[in-house]
Design a protein around this motif. Structure first.
Motif, PDB file in Angstrom:
ATOM      1  N   GLU A  22       0.831  -1.207   0.000  1.00 32.16           N
ATOM      2  CA  GLU A  22       0.000   0.000   0.000  1.00 32.16           C
ATOM      3  C   GLU A  22       0.867   1.258   0.000  1.00 32.16           C
ATOM      4  O   GLU A  22       0.572   2.222  -0.704  1.00 32.16           O
ATOM      5  CB  GLU A  22      -0.937  -0.007   1.218  1.00 32.16           C
ATOM      6  N   PHE A  25       2.419   1.284  -3.780  1.00 25.91           N
ATOM      7  CA  PHE A  25       1.491   1.422  -4.905  1.00 25.91           C
ATOM      8  C   PHE A  25       0.264   2.279  -4.586  1.00 25.91           C
ATOM      9  O   PHE A  25      -0.293   2.902  -5.482  1.00 25.91           O
ATOM     10  CB  PHE A  25       0.992   0.042  -5.371  1.00 25.91           C
ATOM     11  N   ALA A  28      -5.463   2.492  -4.782  1.00 23.88           N
ATOM     12  CA  ALA A  28      -6.044   2.623  -6.127  1.00 23.88           C
ATOM     13  C   ALA A  28      -5.302   1.742  -7.133  1.00 23.88           C
ATOM     14  O   ALA A  28      -5.925   1.019  -7.924  1.00 23.88           O
ATOM     15  CB  ALA A  28      -6.014   4.080  -6.571  1.00 23.88           C
ATOM     16  N   GLU A  29      -3.983   1.791  -7.087  1.00 21.04           N
ATOM     17  CA  GLU A  29      -3.180   0.981  -8.016  1.00 21.04           C
ATOM     18  C   GLU A  29      -3.281  -0.502  -7.671  1.00 21.04           C
ATOM     19  O   GLU A  29      -3.353  -1.348  -8.567  1.00 21.04           O
ATOM     20  CB  GLU A  29      -1.725   1.441  -7.997  1.00 21.04           C
ATOM     21  N   LEU A  30      -3.283  -0.838  -6.384  1.00 20.27           N
ATOM     22  CA  LEU A  30      -3.442  -2.241  -5.982  1.00 20.27           C
ATOM     23  C   LEU A  30      -4.767  -2.789  -6.488  1.00 20.27           C
ATOM     24  O   LEU A  30      -4.840  -3.934  -6.935  1.00 20.27           O
ATOM     25  CB  LEU A  30      -3.374  -2.379  -4.455  1.00 20.27           C
ATOM     26  N   LYS A  32      -6.295  -1.947  -9.148  1.00 21.32           N
ATOM     27  CA  LYS A  32      -6.183  -2.197 -10.593  1.00 21.32           C
ATOM     28  C   LYS A  32      -5.382  -3.463 -10.862  1.00 21.32           C
ATOM     29  O   LYS A  32      -5.679  -4.207 -11.796  1.00 21.32           O
ATOM     30  CB  LYS A  32      -5.499  -1.025 -11.288  1.00 21.32           C
ATOM     31  N   MET A  33      -4.372  -3.702 -10.050  1.00 23.36           N
ATOM     32  CA  MET A  33      -3.490  -4.863 -10.243  1.00 23.36           C
ATOM     33  C   MET A  33      -4.145  -6.170  -9.798  1.00 23.36           C
ATOM     34  O   MET A  33      -3.985  -7.205 -10.442  1.00 23.36           O
ATOM     35  CB  MET A  33      -2.178  -4.646  -9.495  1.00 23.36           C
ATOM     36  N   LYS A  35      -7.873  -7.323  -8.645  1.00 23.56           N
ATOM     37  CA  LYS A  35      -9.253  -6.853  -8.582  1.00 23.56           C
ATOM     38  C   LYS A  35     -10.013  -7.521  -7.431  1.00 23.56           C
ATOM     39  O   LYS A  35     -10.719  -8.509  -7.619  1.00 23.56           O
ATOM     40  CB  LYS A  35      -9.941  -7.096  -9.907  1.00 23.56           C
ATOM     41  N   THR A  40     -10.539  -1.717  -3.457  1.00 25.10           N
ATOM     42  CA  THR A  40     -11.228  -0.733  -4.284  1.00 25.10           C
ATOM     43  C   THR A  40     -12.389  -0.028  -3.589  1.00 25.10           C
ATOM     44  O   THR A  40     -12.687   1.112  -3.913  1.00 25.10           O
ATOM     45  CB  THR A  40     -11.762  -1.389  -5.571  1.00 25.10           C
TER      46      THR A  40
END
Length: 77
Positions: A22, A25, A28-30, A32-33, A35, A40
């Protein structure tokens, strides 16, 4: 005696894995990577740990991401 000298996750807690990912990244990026809703929808370390401890397939994906990026994460410490 160390029983798992070649295990890259040996001695690393799930809390450290999630916290380090966290910090590097961001949620938000986690999200995306990997799901999963704990990254999210209203993400937090606590809710992520609770979900990952109960969900082996998601935990495995998070651990794989950590191992893949471990060299980047260690340079930030």
């Amino acid at each position: 005696m160390d029983n798992q000298p070649y295990n890259p996750l040996h001695g690393v807690t799930l809390a450290k894995i999630v916290t380090d990912l966290e910090a590097h990244f961001g949620f938000a990026e986690l999200g995306k990577m990997i799901k999963i809703n704990c990254f999210t929808k209203d993400p937090s370390i606590k809710s992520s740990l609770k979900f990952l401890r109960k969900t082996p397939w998601a935990r495995e994906k998070v651990e794989q991401l950590y191992v893949k990026n471990k060299h980047k994460l260690e340079t930030e410490d």
